[in-house]
Design a protein around this motif. Structure first.
Motif, PDB file in Angstrom:
ATOM      1  N   VAL A 129       0.812  -1.221   0.000  1.00 60.72           N
ATOM      2  CA  VAL A 129       0.000   0.000   0.000  1.00 60.72           C
ATOM      3  C   VAL A 129       0.843   1.266   0.000  1.00 60.72           C
ATOM      4  CG1 VAL A 129      -1.949  -1.109   1.170  1.00 60.72           C
ATOM      5  CG2 VAL A 129      -0.227   0.100   2.530  1.00 60.72           C
ATOM      6  N   SER A 130       2.114   1.160   0.342  1.00 65.30           N
ATOM      7  CA  SER A 130       2.962   2.351   0.418  1.00 65.30           C
ATOM      8  C   SER A 130       3.716   2.617  -0.872  1.00 65.30           C
ATOM      9  CB  SER A 130       3.959   2.215   1.572  1.00 65.30           C
ATOM     10  OG  SER A 130       5.070   1.418   1.199  1.00 65.30           O
ATOM     11  N   GLY A 131       3.606   1.728  -1.844  1.00 70.85           N
ATOM     12  CA  GLY A 131       4.368   1.915  -3.077  1.00 70.85           C
ATOM     13  C   GLY A 131       5.862   1.969  -2.852  1.00 70.85           C
ATOM     14  N   GLY A 132       6.344   1.274  -1.835  1.00 69.49           N
ATOM     15  CA  GLY A 132       7.769   1.235  -1.544  1.00 69.49           C
ATOM     16  C   GLY A 132       8.299   2.411  -0.762  1.00 69.49           C
ATOM     17  N   THR A 133       7.420   3.294  -0.302  1.00 72.30           N
ATOM     18  CA  THR A 133       7.888   4.496   0.396  1.00 72.30           C
ATOM     19  C   THR A 133       8.158   4.253   1.880  1.00 72.30           C
ATOM     20  OG1 THR A 133       5.635   5.246   0.894  1.00 72.30           O
ATOM     21  CG2 THR A 133       6.606   5.972  -1.199  1.00 72.30           C
ATOM     22  N   LEU A 134       7.668   3.153   2.438  1.00 72.93           N
ATOM     23  CA  LEU A 134       7.839   2.911   3.875  1.00 72.93           C
ATOM     24  C   LEU A 134       8.900   1.855   4.188  1.00 72.93           C
ATOM     25  CD1 LEU A 134       4.116   3.036   5.105  1.00 72.93           C
ATOM     26  CD2 LEU A 134       5.840   4.861   5.092  1.00 72.93           C
ATOM     27  N   ASP A 135       9.478   1.256   3.146  1.00 72.35           N
ATOM     28  CA  ASP A 135      10.557   0.291   3.342  1.00 72.35           C
ATOM     29  C   ASP A 135      11.454   0.356   2.109  1.00 72.35           C
ATOM     30  OD1 ASP A 135      12.240  -1.943   3.532  1.00 72.35           O
ATOM     31  OD2 ASP A 135      10.722  -3.143   4.559  1.00 72.35           O
ATOM     32  N   GLU A 136      12.631   0.894   2.276  1.00 70.49           N
ATOM     33  CA  GLU A 136      13.522   1.118   1.139  1.00 70.49           C
ATOM     34  C   GLU A 136      14.027  -0.176   0.520  1.00 70.49           C
ATOM     35  OE1 GLU A 136      17.635   1.762   3.772  1.00 70.49           O
ATOM     36  OE2 GLU A 136      16.705   3.448   2.723  1.00 70.49           O
ATOM     37  N   ASN A 137      13.858  -1.297   1.204  1.00 72.82           N
ATOM     38  CA  ASN A 137      14.322  -2.578   0.677  1.00 72.82           C
ATOM     39  C   ASN A 137      13.251  -3.318  -0.133  1.00 72.82           C
ATOM     40  OD1 ASN A 137      16.891  -2.389   1.949  1.00 72.82           O
ATOM     41  ND2 ASN A 137      15.962  -3.045   3.876  1.00 72.82           N
ATOM     42  N   MET A 138      12.040  -2.794  -0.160  1.00 70.17           N
ATOM     43  CA  MET A 138      10.934  -3.542  -0.755  1.00 70.17           C
ATOM     44  C   MET A 138      11.154  -3.838  -2.236  1.00 70.17           C
ATOM     45  SD  MET A 138       8.054  -5.118  -0.388  1.00 70.17           S
ATOM     46  CE  MET A 138       6.951  -4.599   0.948  1.00 70.17           C
ATOM     47  N   PHE A 139      11.582  -2.867  -3.006  1.00 72.61           N
ATOM     48  CA  PHE A 139      11.731  -3.088  -4.442  1.00 72.61           C
ATOM     49  C   PHE A 139      12.814  -4.129  -4.727  1.00 72.61           C
ATOM     50  CE2 PHE A 139      10.012   1.302  -6.003  1.00 72.61           C
ATOM     51  CZ  PHE A 139       8.795   1.006  -5.409  1.00 72.61           C
ATOM     52  N   ALA A 140      13.907  -4.061  -3.986  1.00 70.60           N
ATOM     53  CA  ALA A 140      14.985  -5.038  -4.175  1.00 70.60           C
ATOM     54  C   ALA A 140      14.507  -6.443  -3.835  1.00 70.60           C
ATOM     55  CB  ALA A 140      16.191  -4.658  -3.321  1.00 70.60           C
ATOM     56  N   VAL A 141      13.730  -6.563  -2.774  1.00 68.73           N
ATOM     57  CA  VAL A 141      13.201  -7.874  -2.376  1.00 68.73           C
ATOM     58  C   VAL A 141      12.242  -8.406  -3.439  1.00 68.73           C
ATOM     59  CG1 VAL A 141      11.664  -9.018  -0.722  1.00 68.73           C
ATOM     60  CG2 VAL A 141      13.550  -7.589   0.095  1.00 68.73           C
ATOM     61  N   ALA A 142      11.367  -7.545  -3.946  1.00 66.42           N
ATOM     62  CA  ALA A 142      10.433  -7.969  -4.992  1.00 66.42           C
ATOM     63  C   ALA A 142      11.186  -8.435  -6.233  1.00 66.42           C
ATOM     64  CB  ALA A 142       9.476  -6.832  -5.335  1.00 66.42           C
ATOM     65  N   GLY A 143      12.251  -7.705  -6.590  1.00 69.37           N
ATOM     66  CA  GLY A 143      13.045  -8.107  -7.736  1.00 69.37           C
ATOM     67  C   GLY A 143      13.752  -9.431  -7.512  1.00 69.37           C
ATOM     68  N   LYS A 144      14.288  -9.611  -6.318  1.00 73.97           N
ATOM     69  CA  LYS A 144      14.994 -10.853  -5.995  1.00 73.97           C
ATOM     70  C   LYS A 144      14.048 -12.052  -6.017  1.00 73.97           C
ATOM     71  CE  LYS A 144      15.881 -11.698  -1.675  1.00 73.97           C
ATOM     72  NZ  LYS A 144      16.462 -11.682  -0.306  1.00 73.97           N
ATOM     73  N   LEU A 145      12.840 -11.864  -5.497  1.00 80.31           N
ATOM     74  CA  LEU A 145      11.881 -12.961  -5.414  1.00 80.31           C
ATOM     75  C   LEU A 145      11.237 -13.269  -6.753  1.00 80.31           C
ATOM     76  CD1 LEU A 145      10.115 -11.989  -2.058  1.00 80.31           C
ATOM     77  CD2 LEU A 145      11.762 -13.831  -2.416  1.00 80.31           C
ATOM     78  N   GLY A 146      11.240 -12.305  -7.675  1.00 80.89           N
ATOM     79  CA  GLY A 146      10.663 -12.536  -8.994  1.00 80.89           C
ATOM     80  C   GLY A 146       9.160 -12.687  -8.997  1.00 80.89           C
ATOM     81  N   VAL A 147       8.479 -11.937  -8.121  1.00 85.29           N
ATOM     82  CA  VAL A 147       7.020 -12.027  -8.029  1.00 85.29           C
ATOM     83  C   VAL A 147       6.383 -10.726  -8.527  1.00 85.29           C
ATOM     84  CG1 VAL A 147       7.067 -13.638  -6.098  1.00 85.29           C
ATOM     85  CG2 VAL A 147       7.047 -11.179  -5.642  1.00 85.29           C
ATOM     86  N   PRO A 148       5.131 -10.780  -8.963  1.00 84.51           N
ATOM     87  CA  PRO A 148       4.436  -9.539  -9.322  1.00 84.51           C
ATOM     88  C   PRO A 148       4.336  -8.622  -8.114  1.00 84.51           C
ATOM     89  CG  PRO A 148       3.265 -11.432 -10.199  1.00 84.51           C
ATOM     90  CD  PRO A 148       4.316 -11.973  -9.281  1.00 84.51           C
ATOM     91  N   TYR A 149       4.395  -7.315  -8.400  1.00 84.83           N
ATOM     92  CA  TYR A 149       4.348  -6.302  -7.345  1.00 84.83           C
ATOM     93  C   TYR A 149       3.188  -5.358  -7.623  1.00 84.83           C
ATOM     94  CZ  TYR A 149       5.766  -2.317  -4.447  1.00 84.83           C
ATOM     95  OH  TYR A 149       5.796  -1.293  -3.538  1.00 84.83           O
ATOM     96  N   LEU A 150       2.350  -5.179  -6.614  1.00 84.49           N
ATOM     97  CA  LEU A 150       1.192  -4.298  -6.719  1.00 84.49           C
ATOM     98  C   LEU A 150       1.571  -2.947  -6.121  1.00 84.49           C
ATOM     99  CD1 LEU A 150      -2.372  -5.630  -5.888  1.00 84.49           C
ATOM    100  CD2 LEU A 150      -1.813  -3.258  -6.358  1.00 84.49           C
ATOM    101  N   LEU A 151       1.702  -1.950  -6.988  1.00 86.11           N
ATOM    102  CA  LEU A 151       2.191  -0.622  -6.632  1.00 86.11           C
ATOM    103  C   LEU A 151       1.019   0.313  -6.370  1.00 86.11           C
ATOM    104  CD1 LEU A 151       4.461   1.590  -6.564  1.00 86.11           C
ATOM    105  CD2 LEU A 151       4.166   1.774  -9.039  1.00 86.11           C
ATOM    106  N   MET A 152       0.829   0.703  -5.107  1.00 85.85           N
ATOM    107  CA  MET A 152      -0.273   1.589  -4.761  1.00 85.85           C
ATOM    108  C   MET A 152       0.228   2.984  -4.435  1.00 85.85           C
ATOM    109  SD  MET A 152      -3.317   1.248  -1.936  1.00 85.85           S
ATOM    110  CE  MET A 152      -2.621   2.475  -0.828  1.00 85.85           C
ATOM    111  N   HIS A 153      -0.586   3.974  -4.774  1.00 81.29           N
ATOM    112  CA  HIS A 153      -0.259   5.361  -4.435  1.00 81.29           C
ATOM    113  C   HIS A 153      -0.780   5.698  -3.038  1.00 81.29           C
ATOM    114  CE1 HIS A 153      -1.187   9.692  -4.081  1.00 81.29           C
ATOM    115  NE2 HIS A 153      -0.020   9.835  -4.689  1.00 81.29           N
ATOM    116  N   MET A 154       0.113   6.200  -2.204  1.00 75.52           N
ATOM    117  CA  MET A 154      -0.266   6.683  -0.874  1.00 75.52           C
ATOM    118  C   MET A 154       0.737   7.745  -0.467  1.00 75.52           C
ATOM    119  SD  MET A 154      -0.821   4.657   2.776  1.00 75.52           S
ATOM    120  CE  MET A 154       0.926   4.435   3.150  1.00 75.52           C
ATOM    121  N   ARG A 155       0.324   8.632   0.423  1.00 77.86           N
ATOM    122  CA  ARG A 155       1.236   9.604   1.022  1.00 77.86           C
ATOM    123  C   ARG A 155       1.161   9.425   2.532  1.00 77.86           C
ATOM    124  NH1 ARG A 155      -0.788  15.233  -1.350  1.00 77.86           N
ATOM    125  NH2 ARG A 155       1.350  15.943  -1.627  1.00 77.86           N
TER     126      ARG A 155
END
Length: 287
Positions: A129-155
């Motif tokens: 739900v944070s679109g990667g803004t609340l955990d700086e490691n999220m995108f790297a983990v998603a890439g490493k795991l090779g799974v679809p990522y649901l990118l949501m807009h939130m502030r």
């Protein structure tokens, strides 16, 4: 490569653990809340047995995905520790993977450690739900795991997002800018399958939600699948002066408008009604 996956056509496939999921027709994601304080009381699962029964019902009614969350993101929701979130979601994911091996499971979390553990136990998609803004490691983990990522807009955060509804450049412009930046970062991290969610109710008031709904088609510039989460949210019941328990009619109408404006996945509490909505909309749009 399928022509629909080229630069000029909207992507209509997802690789979920080696299974190819087609999104050429709208699909449904059923919500399984493992929290004691989600905004819709009927969605709160209190035990493994209750969750498995609800999962079976949703799958029987036609859900393609099941979304498992252990951290309530309703406005002002209290903080939940990472360990408590893990304790809530991991046993359920293991049980679902065992009892429904063909089900496609989504982990609803903004924490990369929770996402990684959930995928290791059987989840196929990360719904952040944070679109990667609340955990700086999220995108790297998603890439490493090779799974679809649901990118949501939130502030902000679930606790503070109600204070971030002012958009200096305009709501739609800032949502598009957010997605452009985040999609580029995801692709740089090696994430191949990205789904967009404009984040209805997240740092947006009711009028802004309807503005976003009216302009969904403008998100087609990304040529990515679009998930819409409107189910029983305040925009579907406050204009009717009722509560979330009486929001099914408003949800059906809002989902209909979303489908007419390009939605590919409906994230809902009520799977049967969502499937019926999709069938009627398809009939309406048929030549």
């Amino acid at each position: 490569m399928n022509a629909k996956d080229t630069l000029f056509c909207k992507k209509t496939t997802l690789n979920c653990g080696g299974r190819l999921v087609l999104l050429q027709q709208p699909t449904v994601m059923g919500i399984l809340n493992l929290t004691p304080d989600s905004f819709y009381p009927e969605s709160r699962m209190q035990s493994v047995e209750q969750t498995l029964a609800q999962a079976e019902k949703m799958l029987t009614e036609g859900a393609t995905f099941l979304d498992i969350g252990g951290y309530s993101t309703r406005p002002g929701a209290p903080e939940v520790s990472e360990q408590e979130e893990l304790d809530r979601v991991l046993p359920i994911i293991e049980a679902l993977a065992k009892d429904f091996p063909e089900a496609l499971l989504s982990i609803d979390t903004f924490r990369s450690n929770v996402a990684e553990e959930a995928v290791r136990r059987g989840a196929h998609i990360i719904n952040d739900v944070s679109g990667g803004t609340l955990d700086e490691n999220m995108f790297a983990v998603a890439g490493k795991l090779g799974v679809p990522y649901l990118l949501m807009h939130m502030r902000g955060t679930p606790q503070t997002m109600a204070n971030f509804t002012h958009y200096e450049k305009g709501l739609l412009e800032e949502v598009i800018s957010f997605f452009a930046e985040r999609v580029a970062l995801l692709r740089a991290a090696g994430v191949k399958d990205i789904i967009l969610d404009p984040g209805f109710g997240f740092a947006k008031n009711i009028e802004q939600n309807y503005q976003l709904l009216r302009h969904l088609r403008e998100l087609e510039i990304f040529k990515l699948p679009l998930l819409i989460g409107l189910s029983r949210k305040s925009m579907t019941y406050k204009p009717l002066h009722v509560g979330p328990e009486e929001a099914l009619t408003g949800t059906i109408v809002a989902n209909t408008l979303a489908l007419l404006n390009g939605a590919d996945i409906l994230r809902v509490h009520d799977v049967k009604e969502a499937m019926q909505t999709i069938k009627i909309v398809k009939k309406t749009l048929a030549p």
